[in-house]
Design an enzyme around this catalytic site. Structure first.
Site, PDB file in Angstrom:
ATOM      1  N   ASN A   1       0.709  -1.617  -0.268  1.00 20.84           N
ATOM      2  CA  ASN A   1       0.102   0.043   0.156  1.00 20.84           C
ATOM      3  C   ASN A   1       0.579   1.495  -0.337  1.00 20.84           C
ATOM      4  OD1 ASN A   1      -2.897  -0.917   0.032  1.00 20.84           O
ATOM      5  ND2 ASN A   1      -2.935  -1.323   1.877  1.00 20.84           N
TER       6      ASN A   1
ATOM      7  N   HIS B   1      -3.399   2.471  -2.434  1.00 16.36           N
ATOM      8  CA  HIS B   1      -4.468   0.942  -1.778  1.00 16.36           C
ATOM      9  C   HIS B   1      -5.048   0.506  -2.752  1.00 16.36           C
ATOM     10  CE1 HIS B   1      -4.041   1.769   2.347  1.00 16.36           C
ATOM     11  NE2 HIS B   1      -3.241   3.123   2.028  1.00 16.36           N
TER      12      HIS B   1
ATOM     13  N   GLU C   1      -5.331  -7.790   5.230  1.00 16.68           N
ATOM     14  CA  GLU C   1      -4.727  -8.643   4.557  1.00 16.68           C
ATOM     15  C   GLU C   1      -4.776 -10.543   4.965  1.00 16.68           C
ATOM     16  OE1 GLU C   1      -1.281  -7.378   6.870  1.00 16.68           O
ATOM     17  OE2 GLU C   1      -2.984  -6.809   6.441  1.00 16.68           O
TER      18      GLU C   1
END
Length: 357
Positions: free
Chosen positions: A228, A233, A263
């Site tokens: 990220n 993102h 995640e």
């Protein structure tokens, strides 16, 4: 969602919904059969005992098939068999009680209401087709002359069957959308944490009954924050979608994959021992590394735990798998660690740290 399903249940959500609704339909189904039995008993002076036999056969058939629903990898086929059994036997009852002039004709419409609560649209209309064919066989086929003389009852029954199915399907589609919004992760299409506890409870109860193994696999993408930070993102979201797809492909259709948040993913593998679960995890870890989600080099750490029979417990299994995952990340990442691997002491320490946190 990325789920290998069947013609009747295309996704894990459809299958989960079928099992949930099958349990909820138990009481109204009992009321339905009780009402039918009462009508047949009251009608014995006019029709005798013979029409009662198909109803008894339907109840017996369902009683034989029902225990197989929870044990089957494809419970939708078992449920479909119960529906076909009921409709065919009701059709026999119609043929025995007057054919095209039978007072039992409305009974064949009752199971139609339950079809949209159990199956996808394809299954619903397949059930409608079976019902229409059975109704025609029990009326036109059994009493052609009666039908030609007075077709009104049969035609009304056919029209009502189509109308009831259409209305029920519309209502159930709305229910399915609400269910989907509640239990599916909108980014990956996987089941979310909310759907996990109830489904796992069903799996645990079945394991206790059959003394079966249940394995869980906790997965965490390594250094995902760096993705990220470096790529944004939007690219990170694509990584999660691709990773979910790769993980799902490594599992069989009845094995469930959840996104717990961020995640973190978790797979529930009914029937697999610890060693078998470790093999699945290793295959999934290698697949993630090889497939390069969103075109990026990515690795994952995984923890595996398993229990059997009455030892299958939600908190114990998931905390054990989480402790194994924690140890896998602490000892270098990009690896699979199962409870019992490496040092039991280190895993116990990891579990204690996680509990303290």
């Amino acid at each position: 969602m990325s789920e290998r399903g069947t013609w009747l249940c295309p996704t894990a959500l459809h299958r989960m919904r079928l099992l949930d609704m099958e349990a909820k339909l138990a009481r109204p189904r009992a009321v339905m059969y009780g009402a039918l039995a009462l009508v047949f008993v009251v009608s014995i002076p006019w029709f005798g005992w013979v029409p009662f036999l198909p109803l008894a056969g339907s109840v017996i058939g369902y009683s034989v098939l029902r225990p197989r629903i929870a044990r089957s990898d494809r419970p939708e086929y078992v449920v479909a068999a119960t529906v076909v059994n009921a409709q065919v036997l009701i059709g026999v009852g119609i043929a025995l009680t007057g054919g095209a002039d039978s007072p039992a004709m409305p009974f064949i419409l009752l199971p139609l209401i339950t079809l949209p609560a159990r199956f996808s649209t394809r299954g619903v209309y397949a059930g409608l087709a079976i019902t229409v064919a059975t109704l025609l066989a029990g009326t036109v086929g059994a009493d052609t002359a009666g039908f030609l003389d007075q077709p009104t009852y049969v035609l009304s029954g056919l029209a009502t069957a189509g109308g009831l199915t259409a209305f029920a399907q519309f209502l159930m589609n709305a229910e399915m959308k609400q269910r989907s919004d509640a239990v599916l992760d909108p980014l990956t299409g996987l089941l979310n944490r909310k759907s996990l506890i109830d489904r796992f409870q069903e799996i645990a109860e079945q394991a206790a009954l059959t003394d079966a193994w249940v394995c869980v696999l906790a997965c965490d993408l390594d250094h995902f924050k760096a993705v990220n930070d470096a790529h944004g993102h939007e690219r990170g979201d694509q990584v999660l979608r691709d990773a979910a797809y790769v993980l799902r492909k490594q599992l069989r259709s009845f094995e469930l994959l959840y996104r717990l948040g961020g995640e973190e993913f978790l797979a529930v593998l009914p029937g697999l021992t610890l060693g078998e679960g470790r093999d699945v995890a290793e295959r999934a870890r290698a697949a993630l590394e090889a497939n390069r989600p969103a075109g990026l080099t990515l690795t994952a750490s995984m923890g595996v735990a398993a229990a059997r029979g009455t030892d299958v417990d939600y908190d114990t299994l998931f905390r054990s798998a989480d402790a194994a995952l924690y140890e896998a990340k602490r000892s270098g990442r990009n690896r699979v660690l199962a409870v019992g691997d490496e040092s039991d002491t280190r895993l116990a320490d990891g579990l204690a740290r996680r509990r303290a946190a």
